[in-house]
Design an enzyme around this catalytic site. Sequence first.
Site, PDB file in Angstrom:
ATOM      1  CG  PHE A  10       3.928   0.257   3.940  1.00  0.00           C
ATOM      2  CD1 PHE A  10       4.736   1.348   3.691  1.00  0.00           C
ATOM      3  CD2 PHE A  10       4.522  -0.977   4.093  1.00  0.00           C
ATOM      4  CE1 PHE A  10       6.099   1.217   3.595  1.00  0.00           C
ATOM      5  CE2 PHE A  10       5.904  -1.126   3.991  1.00  0.00           C
ATOM      6  CZ  PHE A  10       6.687  -0.027   3.739  1.00  0.00           C
ATOM      7  CB  SER A  42      -0.584   0.308  -1.730  1.00  0.00           C
ATOM      8  OG  SER A  42      -0.749   1.420  -0.859  1.00  0.00           O
ATOM      9  CG  PHE A  43       1.747  -5.678  -3.963  1.00  0.00           C
ATOM     10  CD1 PHE A  43       1.600  -7.037  -3.745  1.00  0.00           C
ATOM     11  CD2 PHE A  43       2.148  -5.233  -5.209  1.00  0.00           C
ATOM     12  CE1 PHE A  43       1.858  -7.944  -4.755  1.00  0.00           C
ATOM     13  CE2 PHE A  43       2.422  -6.141  -6.233  1.00  0.00           C
ATOM     14  CZ  PHE A  43       2.267  -7.502  -6.003  1.00  0.00           C
ATOM     15  CD  GLU A  70      18.521   3.606   0.498  1.00  0.00           C
ATOM     16  OE1 GLU A  70      18.896   4.097   1.569  1.00  0.00           O
ATOM     17  OE2 GLU A  70      18.970   2.512   0.036  1.00  0.00           O
ATOM     18  CG  HIS A  73       9.710  -1.988  -4.201  1.00  0.00           C
ATOM     19  ND1 HIS A  73       9.578  -3.166  -4.905  1.00  0.00           N
ATOM     20  CD2 HIS A  73       8.893  -2.114  -3.127  1.00  0.00           C
ATOM     21  CE1 HIS A  73       8.729  -3.961  -4.276  1.00  0.00           C
ATOM     22  NE2 HIS A  73       8.295  -3.348  -3.197  1.00  0.00           N
TER      23      HIS A  73
HETATM   24  N1  LIG Z   1       6.817   0.872   0.317  1.00  0.00           N
HETATM   25  C1  LIG Z   1       5.442   0.877   0.415  1.00  0.00           C
HETATM   26  C2  LIG Z   1       4.679  -0.291   0.434  1.00  0.00           C
HETATM   27  N2  LIG Z   1       5.295  -1.505   0.347  1.00  0.00           N
HETATM   28  C3  LIG Z   1       4.669  -2.720   0.826  1.00  0.00           C
HETATM   29  C4  LIG Z   1       3.801  -3.385  -0.237  1.00  0.00           C
HETATM   30  O1  LIG Z   1       2.618  -2.636  -0.454  1.00  0.00           O
HETATM   31  C5  LIG Z   1       3.425  -4.792   0.221  1.00  0.00           C
HETATM   32  O2  LIG Z   1       2.654  -4.697   1.407  1.00  0.00           O
HETATM   33  C6  LIG Z   1       4.650  -5.654   0.466  1.00  0.00           C
HETATM   34  O3  LIG Z   1       5.475  -5.620  -0.696  1.00  0.00           O
HETATM   35  C7  LIG Z   1       4.276  -7.117   0.781  1.00  0.00           C
HETATM   36  O4  LIG Z   1       3.513  -7.665  -0.248  1.00  0.00           O
HETATM   37  N3  LIG Z   1       3.340  -0.235   0.524  1.00  0.00           N
HETATM   38  C8  LIG Z   1       2.695   0.982   0.595  1.00  0.00           C
HETATM   39  O5  LIG Z   1       1.465   1.035   0.682  1.00  0.00           O
HETATM   40  N4  LIG Z   1       3.439   2.141   0.584  1.00  0.00           N
HETATM   41  C9  LIG Z   1       4.788   2.131   0.489  1.00  0.00           C
HETATM   42  O6  LIG Z   1       5.440   3.221   0.477  1.00  0.00           O
HETATM   43  C1  LIG Z   2       7.723   1.655  -1.979  1.00  0.00           C
HETATM   44  C2  LIG Z   2       8.357   0.797  -0.963  1.00  0.00           C
HETATM   45  O1  LIG Z   2       8.105  -0.430  -0.861  1.00  0.00           O
HETATM   46  C3  LIG Z   2       9.585   1.311  -0.259  1.00  0.00           C
HETATM   47  O2  LIG Z   2       9.589   0.886   1.091  1.00  0.00           O
HETATM   48  C4  LIG Z   2      10.793   0.763  -1.000  1.00  0.00           C
HETATM   49  O3  LIG Z   2      11.957   1.291  -0.412  1.00  0.00           O
HETATM   50  P1  LIG Z   2      13.333   1.025  -1.204  1.00  0.00           P
HETATM   51  O4  LIG Z   2      13.138   1.586  -2.612  1.00  0.00           O
HETATM   52  O5  LIG Z   2      14.401   1.811  -0.423  1.00  0.00           O
HETATM   53  O6  LIG Z   2      13.575  -0.458  -1.212  1.00  0.00           O
END
Ligand SMILES: Nc1c(NC[C@H](O)[C@H](O)[C@H](O)CO)[nH]c(=O)[nH]c1=O
Ligand SMILES: CC(=O)[C@@H](O)COP(=O)(O)O
Length: 139
Positions: A10, A42-43, A70, A73
């Site tokens: 990501f 990263s999750f 936004e 999260h």
């Molecule tokens: N928004 C970002 C994410 N989001 C994705 C999550 O990490 C994960 O892959 C998803 O929720 C499915 O389980 N990940 C990042 O590493 N950086 C971001 O900014």
């Molecule tokens: C940190 C993330 O997963 C990011 O893509 C979330 O974006 P949003 O806060 O606009 O849903």
Amino acid sequence: MRLGIVVSEFNYDITRLMLEKALDHAKFLGVEEVLVLKVPGSFEAPLAAKRLLEEGCDAVAVLGAVIKGETDHDQVVAHQVARKLMDLSLEYGKPVTLGVIGPGATREQAAERIEEYARRAVEAAVKAWKRLNEGPQLA
Ligand SMILES: Nc1c(NC[C@H](O)[C@H](O)[C@H](O)CO)[nH]c(=O)[nH]c1=O
Ligand SMILES: CC(=O)[C@@H](O)COP(=O)(O)O
């Protein structure tokens, strides 16, 4: 030493550069073996770190970039990942280091931190492994 590196795909425009810097630094530090495991985000990093530990890595460095959107999260992702990586480190008795940019980072702030966070994570993994191997020193 066998070093594991987890890298989030990501924001891969940023994290692929983090991986390059991390590999360069591992070579500079004389790390003999590096295993890389990519994850979607990263999750998913804690699960990958656990797999690398089970593959016999002496330490794991985790690279990612959690960029604010936004909503809040990014806080959920970043805080939970950091805590679970620490939990894994304590569970396995091995260094699991945090090279995840954010939360609350803009894309520009993340780009500015590519080298610092990648090198820091590798440096900490190698140094912590060495210090733990040396054991406590009599003051
Ligand atoms: N928004 C970002 C994410 N989001 C994705 C999550 O990490 C994960 O892959 C998803 O929720 C499915 O389980 N990940 C990042 O590493 N950086 C971001 O900014
Ligand atoms: C940190 C993330 O997963 C990011 O893509 C979330 O974006 P949003 O806060 O606009 O849903």
